[in-house]
Design an enzyme around this catalytic site. Structure first.
Site, short mmCIF file in Angstrom:
data_model
loop_
_atom_site.label_atom_id
_atom_site.label_comp_id
_atom_site.label_asym_id
_atom_site.label_seq_id
_atom_site.Cartn_x
_atom_site.Cartn_y
_atom_site.Cartn_z
N GLY A 12 0.83 -1.21 0.00
CA GLY A 12 0.00 0.00 0.00
C GLY A 12 0.86 1.25 0.00
CB SER A 55 2.03 3.74 -5.76
OG SER A 55 3.32 3.25 -5.92
CD GLU A 85 13.23 -8.20 0.57
OE1 GLU A 85 13.35 -8.51 1.76
OE2 GLU A 85 13.49 -9.00 -0.35
CD GLU A 87 14.00 6.68 -15.68
OE1 GLU A 87 13.31 5.92 -14.94
OE2 GLU A 87 14.11 6.50 -16.89
#
Lengths: 378, 346
Positions: free
Chosen positions: A127, A129, A244, A362
């Protein structure tokens, strides 16, 4: 920086073969592999895998796991991803949530959640973005307001994979209006079946419906579902991400494609032999690198920069592989065609997401560049 | 720090004061760098991975490659790879000793040896004018004295000697029968040596480029602060990392005494050869016009990257060999082969 190669012990190598043999026996012969961590959501498979002790392996034994090392988990997960096994149901719970609970969770939370995760019975989504918080994650607007013995949460989360099938998600939200936008963030464990939670699919370009928008409307979250400390959400989330990023999920999406290419076409000429060989060479090297990062985690290091580099190299490798295989296969892709064509179709349409999920190229290069220019990389 | 890291650092220490910009210019002009050579030879670094019984320093292929990484990083203009890992091991495999001084070797399919006399020529011999030459001719390994035959000087993009040597009529100093695998083993060690040299040079390019872009200011700040420039630095770091991992994995795979495996070498050289080009391109873009000058010092590294990637067959040929071998193994063997990796023997 510059890692040295690591050897598997005889026991670790034996584990690899054990997993491989089990998969050969368990997956049907006409199995259509998923693209690495894009495998299907199959609770039954997750439970069967858990019965082998291969879900939540790095969870300590007292919480129902196997107390395995990072490398042991690496070996198992790599085989699962390479086979395109249907691991999506337990994937986030085991890769992301369990380590976060171990680091930041209360004893009560660990005792409740971890055995269920290790049993393949408790599935999580992410949970993080929001519509206005993508790469700039710290700008999340979802807000939790204090109530007597808990919090009331409202806001909208997006790109929430399998929220319609999973049980919980860890919500990054604002718990204070502190001027420092990082300081006011916290993580709450939200039950996806709570009143006020509504899940609706966001159809993707290939028509798939596994990604969702989750609207939280005054959802009650009790105090005992706060993950870690109030106000520490940002620190906790960045620790999760760094830990991760470098796993085998970053180069295994294309193993099924490579297998079916060899099975259906092979290397009829020098050009295709060289092109295929270059892919294989890269894969061979990147997995040694990823394995070396796993070993260094076991040795107590936290190679966040190297992890970002591995993810960047791995995902770009995956994308280039799709293009190369498409070129040397030299066919018009029919999404209902042969296994190679089906996988090519899925790869072509999903490849753009590989350099987006888990931190865009990026953003990763920004992290790595900062470390390089301040001499932070080893 | 592991023993292998210590060895790499020890060689870097020896080279730091000797493989200087002036020494490199002189070596390019004269075709030889006596001070660099004698420092490495005296330390025993030129014959690592050659058994002591054959006059070498002993050690594994991985240790020899650690030496080569340091040589690559310092652009050391001397045949360390050729003397030890390549010619030295070739001679030892035939029961011969390594001659004094630099030794070189090259693939030599066109040279024959009968009645004690050689016939044929070899091309692109590293430092052929200065070094003893060890070759497989027919079913023998032969050694000829420095300057034997007709030597026609040549060079590579980096200005390192790559000479043509016509051996017709030359009588070797020594010869011995050689096993059937000697040619293939030599070819693999040749490719691996280039991967290790490239890995070292790539790392040095990274250090140089990071330093320069951190100092050079435009628009009021260091150019490294611009994301587009920073992306070049990250690319170089990634390629340096992956080239080193590939070369080191292939070298480690040889174990304490063995030879590197075909698949490992093919993968390592393919990766390193591609990395060489990518690193050079990104570094020159990031360092701008300054990086193109002789004075700046990037060129001695990038010209070597551009040379080494094409030697011993070049990366593309090794990639094709790898591709054919994997295809011949069949689809089901693909992943098990790729993931075989290194497994501890104990």
């Amino acid at each position: 920086m510059i890692f040295s190669p690591t050897s598997l012990s005889a026991a670790e190598d034996a584990l690899r073969h054990e997993v491989r043999a089990w998969l050969a026996k368990t997956l049907p012969t006409d199995f259509r592999p998923g693209l690495g961590l894009g495998g299907r959501h199959d609770p039954e498979f997750s439970r069967a895998l858990a019965a082998q002790g291969w879900v939540g392996m790095s969870i300590p034994e007292e919480y129902g796991g196997a107390g395995a090392t990072t490398v042991e988990r690496f070996v198992v997960v790599e085989e699962l991803l390479a086979a395109g096994a249907p691991i999506t149901a337990h994937w986030i719970a085991e890769r992301q949530t369990a380590p976060a609970l171990l680091r930041f969770g209360t004893e009560e939370q660990r005792r409740w959640f971890l055995p269920r995760i290790a049993a393949g019975e408790c599935f999580f989504s992410l949970g993080m973005s929001e519509p206005d918080a993508g790469s700039d994650l710290a700008s999340v607007k979802t807000t939790a307001v204090r109530e007597d013995d808990g919090w009331r949460v409202s806001g909208t989360k997006v790109w929430t994979t399998n929220a319609h099938l999973n049980h919980f998600f860890v919500v990054l939200c604002r718990t204070s209006t502190a001027d420092d936008r990082h300081a006011g963030l916290s993580q709450l464990i939200v039950d996806l079946s709570s009143p006020g939670v509504s899940v609706s699919p966001i159809p993707l370009i290939d028509g798939e419906l596994h990604v969702n928008e989750v609207v939280l409307d005054d959802v009650y979250v009790p105090d005992d579902r706060v993950l870690g400390d109030i106000g520490q959400g940002w620190t906790q989330v960045t620790a999760e991400l760094a830990h991760e990023r470098s796993g085998p999920d970053r180069y295994c999406s294309v193993i099924g494609l490579l297998h079916s290419y060899l099975a259906e076409i092979g290397v009829p000429d020098d050009r295709s032999a060289a092109a295929f060989g270059r892919i294989a060479a890269r894969l061979w090297s990147i997995r040694q690198l990823s394995l070396a990062v796993a070993r260094s985690l076991d040795e107590g290091e936290a190679p966040a920069t190297e992890a970002a580099l591995v993810k960047d190299v791995g995902t770009i490798f995956e994308q280039q592989t799709v293009e190369t295989i498409r070129e040397i296969a030299a066919l018009e892709i029919d999404p209902e065609g042969s296994m190679l064509q089906q996988l090519l179709a899925e790869c072509v349409m999903n490849a753009p997401s590989w350099t987006l999920r888990g931190g865009t190229t990026e953003i990763l290069r920004g992290i790595a560049a900062k470390a390089l220019t301040r001499g932070g990389a080893r | 720090m592991s023993e292998i890291d210590e060895l790499r650092d020890a060689v870097a220490d020896v080279l730091r004061a000797r493989s200087t910009a002036e020494a490199l210019e002189a070596a390019e002009r004269d075709g030889w760098a006596p001070d660099v050579w004698s420092a490495l030879a005296e330390g025993g670094f030129a014959t690592v991975a050659v058994p002591e019984s054959a006059g070498g320093s002993g050690g594994s292929v991985a240790q020899a490659c650690a030496v080569l990484e340091a040589c690559g990083a310092a652009s050391a203009p001397v045949p360390v790879a050729e003397t030890g890992l390549l010619a030295g091991r070739l001679l030892a495999s035939a029961g011969l000793s390594v001659p004094e001084g630099p030794v070189t070797t090259v693939a030599s399919p066109g040279v024959s040896f009968s009645d004690g006399v050689l016939a044929g020529a070899v091309d692109r011999v590293p430092w052929g004018r200065s070094a003893s030459l060890a070759l497989v001719a027919g079913s023998s390994v032969v050694v000829v004295a420095p300057g034997s035959g007709v030597v026609t000087p040549g060079r590579n993009i980096a200005g390192e000697p790559r000479d043509h040597v016509d051996l017709t009529g030359v009588r070797p100093l020594e010869s011995a029968p050689v096993g059937p695998d000697a040619v293939e083993d030599l070819r693999r060690r040749g490719a691996l040596s280039r991967a290790a040299l490239i890995a070292g040079a790539a790392r040095a390019v990274l250090d140089l480029t990071v330093r320069y872009t951190g100092e050079r200011e435009q628009f009021g700040r260091p150019v490294a602060k611009f994301p587009a420039v920073a992306a070049h630095l990250v690319q170089i770091a990634e390629q340096a990392e992956i080239a080193a991992m590939a070369a080191r994995s292939a070298a480690e795979g040889a174990g304490e005494e063995g030879e590197p495996a075909a698949l490992d070498v093919a993968a390592a050289f393919s990766v390193a050869s591609d990395a060489a080009g990518a690193v050079a391109t990104a570094a020159h873009q990031a360092t701008g016009a300054m990086g193109m000058t002789r004075e700046f010092g990037l060129g001695v590294l990038t010209r070597r990257l551009w040379s080494w990637r094409d030697e011993w067959g070049g990366g593309a040929a090794w990639a094709a060999e790898l591709g054919r071998s994997l295809a011949a193994g069949g689809a089901d063997a693909f992943w098990p082969t790729i993931s075989r990796g290194l497994v501890a023997s104990s």
